[in-house]
Design a protein around this motif. Structure first.
Motif, PDB file in Angstrom:
ATOM      1  N   VAL A  40      21.870  58.994  40.866  1.00  0.00           N
ATOM      2  CA  VAL A  40      21.406  57.663  41.241  1.00  0.00           C
ATOM      3  C   VAL A  40      22.460  56.959  42.101  1.00  0.00           C
ATOM      4  N   ALA A  41      23.732  57.098  41.720  1.00  0.00           N
ATOM      5  CA  ALA A  41      24.805  56.483  42.514  1.00  0.00           C
ATOM      6  C   ALA A  41      24.823  57.062  43.929  1.00  0.00           C
ATOM      7  N   ALA A  42      24.667  58.381  44.049  1.00  0.00           N
ATOM      8  CA  ALA A  42      24.642  59.004  45.378  1.00  0.00           C
ATOM      9  C   ALA A  42      23.453  58.494  46.195  1.00  0.00           C
ATOM     10  N   TRP A  43      22.302  58.347  45.546  1.00  0.00           N
ATOM     11  CA  TRP A  43      21.117  57.842  46.246  1.00  0.00           C
ATOM     12  C   TRP A  43      21.336  56.400  46.694  1.00  0.00           C
ATOM     13  N   GLN A  44      21.898  55.570  45.826  1.00  0.00           N
ATOM     14  CA  GLN A  44      22.155  54.183  46.201  1.00  0.00           C
ATOM     15  C   GLN A  44      23.147  54.099  47.354  1.00  0.00           C
ATOM     16  N   PHE A  45      24.174  54.927  47.316  1.00  0.00           N
ATOM     17  CA  PHE A  45      25.166  54.918  48.386  1.00  0.00           C
ATOM     18  C   PHE A  45      24.528  55.343  49.710  1.00  0.00           C
ATOM     19  N   ALA A  46      23.610  56.315  49.635  1.00  0.00           N
ATOM     20  CA  ALA A  46      22.980  56.828  50.850  1.00  0.00           C
ATOM     21  C   ALA A  46      21.976  55.849  51.446  1.00  0.00           C
ATOM     22  N   THR A  47      21.322  55.071  50.605  1.00  0.00           N
ATOM     23  CA  THR A  47      20.214  54.237  51.087  1.00  0.00           C
ATOM     24  C   THR A  47      20.607  52.798  51.376  1.00  0.00           C
ATOM     25  N   ARG A  48      21.783  52.379  50.932  1.00  0.00           N
ATOM     26  CA  ARG A  48      22.236  51.025  51.216  1.00  0.00           C
ATOM     27  C   ARG A  48      23.234  51.048  52.360  1.00  0.00           C
ATOM     28  N   ARG A  49      23.159  50.069  53.212  1.00  0.00           N
ATOM     29  CA  ARG A  49      23.983  50.060  54.417  1.00  0.00           C
ATOM     30  C   ARG A  49      25.405  49.595  54.165  1.00  0.00           C
ATOM     31  N   GLY A  50      25.655  49.086  52.972  1.00  0.00           N
ATOM     32  CA  GLY A  50      26.982  48.575  52.693  1.00  0.00           C
ATOM     33  C   GLY A  50      27.157  47.167  53.219  1.00  0.00           C
ATOM     34  N   ALA A  51      28.310  46.591  52.948  1.00  0.00           N
ATOM     35  CA  ALA A  51      28.572  45.212  53.368  1.00  0.00           C
ATOM     36  C   ALA A  51      28.556  45.105  54.884  1.00  0.00           C
ATOM     37  N   GLN A  52      27.776  44.176  55.389  1.00  0.00           N
ATOM     38  CA  GLN A  52      27.693  43.914  56.819  1.00  0.00           C
ATOM     39  C   GLN A  52      28.511  42.660  57.147  1.00  0.00           C
ATOM     40  N   ILE A  55      39.468  64.003  48.850  1.00  0.00           N
ATOM     41  CA  ILE A  55      38.131  64.031  48.254  1.00  0.00           C
ATOM     42  C   ILE A  55      38.093  63.102  47.049  1.00  0.00           C
ATOM     43  N   ASP A  56      39.117  63.169  46.235  1.00  0.00           N
ATOM     44  CA  ASP A  56      39.202  62.339  45.034  1.00  0.00           C
ATOM     45  C   ASP A  56      39.108  60.856  45.387  1.00  0.00           C
ATOM     46  N   TRP A  57      39.879  60.424  46.378  1.00  0.00           N
ATOM     47  CA  TRP A  57      39.885  59.010  46.773  1.00  0.00           C
ATOM     48  C   TRP A  57      38.518  58.564  47.270  1.00  0.00           C
ATOM     49  N   LEU A  58      37.927  59.312  48.189  1.00  0.00           N
ATOM     50  CA  LEU A  58      36.676  58.855  48.779  1.00  0.00           C
ATOM     51  C   LEU A  58      35.523  58.925  47.783  1.00  0.00           C
ATOM     52  N   LEU A  59      35.549  59.878  46.863  1.00  0.00           N
ATOM     53  CA  LEU A  59      34.543  59.884  45.798  1.00  0.00           C
ATOM     54  C   LEU A  59      34.668  58.623  44.947  1.00  0.00           C
ATOM     55  N   SER A  60      35.881  58.308  44.555  1.00  0.00           N
ATOM     56  CA  SER A  60      36.099  57.124  43.721  1.00  0.00           C
ATOM     57  C   SER A  60      35.695  55.856  44.456  1.00  0.00           C
ATOM     58  N   LEU A  61      36.059  55.750  45.732  1.00  0.00           N
ATOM     59  CA  LEU A  61      35.735  54.550  46.488  1.00  0.00           C
ATOM     60  C   LEU A  61      34.238  54.440  46.771  1.00  0.00           C
ATOM     61  N   SER A  62      33.553  55.570  46.868  1.00  0.00           N
ATOM     62  CA  SER A  62      32.099  55.530  47.020  1.00  0.00           C
ATOM     63  C   SER A  62      31.457  54.919  45.784  1.00  0.00           C
ATOM     64  N   LEU A  63      31.941  55.314  44.602  1.00  0.00           N
ATOM     65  CA  LEU A  63      31.409  54.745  43.359  1.00  0.00           C
ATOM     66  C   LEU A  63      31.779  53.268  43.231  1.00  0.00           C
ATOM     67  N   VAL A  64      32.994  52.902  43.640  1.00  0.00           N
ATOM     68  CA  VAL A  64      33.390  51.492  43.637  1.00  0.00           C
ATOM     69  C   VAL A  64      32.469  50.684  44.547  1.00  0.00           C
ATOM     70  N   VAL A 119      28.617  70.202  40.720  1.00  0.00           N
ATOM     71  CA  VAL A 119      29.217  70.478  42.020  1.00  0.00           C
ATOM     72  C   VAL A 119      28.284  70.039  43.147  1.00  0.00           C
ATOM     73  N   LEU A 120      26.984  70.302  42.988  1.00  0.00           N
ATOM     74  CA  LEU A 120      26.017  69.947  44.026  1.00  0.00           C
ATOM     75  C   LEU A 120      25.853  68.436  44.173  1.00  0.00           C
ATOM     76  N   VAL A 121      25.656  67.741  43.042  1.00  0.00           N
ATOM     77  CA  VAL A 121      25.435  66.299  43.106  1.00  0.00           C
ATOM     78  C   VAL A 121      26.701  65.583  43.572  1.00  0.00           C
ATOM     79  N   GLN A 122      27.835  65.955  43.003  1.00  0.00           N
ATOM     80  CA  GLN A 122      29.098  65.335  43.394  1.00  0.00           C
ATOM     81  C   GLN A 122      29.435  65.663  44.843  1.00  0.00           C
ATOM     82  N   GLY A 123      29.118  66.892  45.243  1.00  0.00           N
ATOM     83  CA  GLY A 123      29.358  67.280  46.631  1.00  0.00           C
ATOM     84  C   GLY A 123      28.531  66.460  47.601  1.00  0.00           C
ATOM     85  N   ALA A 124      27.281  66.140  47.212  1.00  0.00           N
ATOM     86  CA  ALA A 124      26.439  65.308  48.075  1.00  0.00           C
ATOM     87  C   ALA A 124      27.050  63.929  48.257  1.00  0.00           C
ATOM     88  N   LEU A 125      27.552  63.332  47.162  1.00  0.00           N
ATOM     89  CA  LEU A 125      28.189  62.019  47.261  1.00  0.00           C
ATOM     90  C   LEU A 125      29.463  62.094  48.095  1.00  0.00           C
TER      91      LEU A 125
END
Length: 368
Positions: free
Chosen positions: A18-30, A177-186, A313-319
């Protein structure tokens, strides 16, 4: 027992998906507002302790900013360095068209210690209403000032960009990878309006917000000074923005070895301990993947455990792929299996380090 463990792991995978989907579908802060005209003067604050090797790279990137140099005030706080930090900083900034000063730090202000104390001094010397805070080991993009400034709407106290860890070695890339995964969730959590944290190496703080909390000298001391200031600013009613974009991406040097990485993460754990209870419980559940997977392998065999691990691995890799792409970077997929062993080793090392590591040691100082 196997049913409970499998249920937990499937819920874990669902949450990450769900987090990966939200990250993919939201444009982020504009950008909230057009850049003000005329452009304002801004201050860049850098705390430096024994940084003669890294600081010239940071200052060179600041000299290459697209923002007019005459509107830049760059202040470096020399925190009792034992090397040539002050000299190399002065040499790197010779001929700079803006305002530049190296400020020696000789005393503590109020409750501030370490980096927080340096920033407290620099804020007192700053002559503008916008503080851009970064670190000596950071390389900044040309449009950094504009990228953060566009989000400084009325009522917003802090604007935080993203940080990518980069380096030539595999160990450096795994940290990236660790940093950008964490920041994506943040980013996902922050877009829900929940204040998680701020990055003190890529951060804009308005003078109004900073002075409203009394500055670092009035904020209770923490080795994660960026989170302490962020928490205090939010508590005073100011808004916050997280900007996940290439233009707001700062590149950091990686930790050179495992011991340095553990010291860094040990310090960050202090910040985690200050998070709201709900977030701490969520992080505890998130960190429960490996123990639950080990339990599933024990009671149900390696087959189901390996299937769950492959799904992770697949889901985390997608994020991770989405985070790298939005940051303007490319992810090599063959690093992902190695990243699993990196995170497994880091998790267990941090548990031991937390139990037996003693005080936090950072920049040659011990913090109990």
């Amino acid at each position: 027992m196997s049913g409970l463990l499998l249920g937990f792991l499937l819920l874990w995978l669902l949450g990450l998906g769900v987090a990966a989907w939200q990250f993919a579908t939201r444009r982020g802060a504009q950008p909230a507002v057009p850049l003000p005209r005329p452009l304002p003067r801004v201050s860049v604050l850098i705390a430096a302790r024994d940084e003669e090797a890294a600081l010239p790279r940071c200052l060179a990137s600041l000299r290459a900013l697209s923002y007019p140099a005459e509107l830049l005030e760059i202040l470096v706080g020399d925190d009792a360095s034992t090397d040539r930090t002050a000299e190399v900083a002065a040499a790197a900034m010779q001929g700079f068209a803006g305002r530049f000063h190296v400020i020696p730090i000789a005393e503590n202000l109020g409750q501030a210690r370490g980096k927080a104390n340096v920033l407290a001094h620099l804020a007192r010397h700053a002559t503008t209403d916008l503080f851009f805070i970064t670190d000596a080991d950071i390389h900044l993009p040309g449009g950094w000032i504009e990228a953060l400034l566009g989000h400084a709407a009325p009522g917003v106290g802090t604007v935080t960009g993203i940080t990518a860890v980069r380096g030539p070695r595999l160990f450096h890339r795994l940290q990236g990878i660790d940093w950008l995964l964490s920041l994506s969730l943040v980013q996902v959590v922050s877009e829900q309006g929940r204040p998680v944290t701020a990055m003190g190496n890529n951060m804009l703080v308005t003078r109004a917000a900073y002075e409203a909390v009394g500055g670092y000298e009035a904020v209770p001391f923490s080795v994660t000074e960026d989170y302490a200031l962020f928490q205090a600013v939010v508590a005073r009613g100011f808004g916050f923005r997280h900007v996940f974009s290439t233009e707001a991406r700062a590149d950091s040097l990686a930790m050179p070895n495992w011991a340095g990485l553990l010291r860094q993460r040990r310090r960050w754990l202090r910040g985690v301990e200050a998070l709201p209870l709900r977030l701490r419980l969520e992080l505890l559940a998130f960190s429960g993947f490996w123990p639950a997977l080990a339990g599933l392998a024990w009671v149900a065999g390696t087959g189901p455990a390996l299937a769950v691990w492959a799904a992770k691995v697949l889901v985390q890799g997608a994020l991770a792929h989405l985070g790298h792409r939005r940051a303007g970077l490319r992810l090599a997929w063959w690093w992902l299996p190695l990243f699993e062993f990196y995170t497994l080793a880091l998790t267990f090392s941090l548990v031991g380090f937390r139990l037996f590591g003693g005080a936090v040691v950072w920049k040659g100082r011990r913090y109990t």
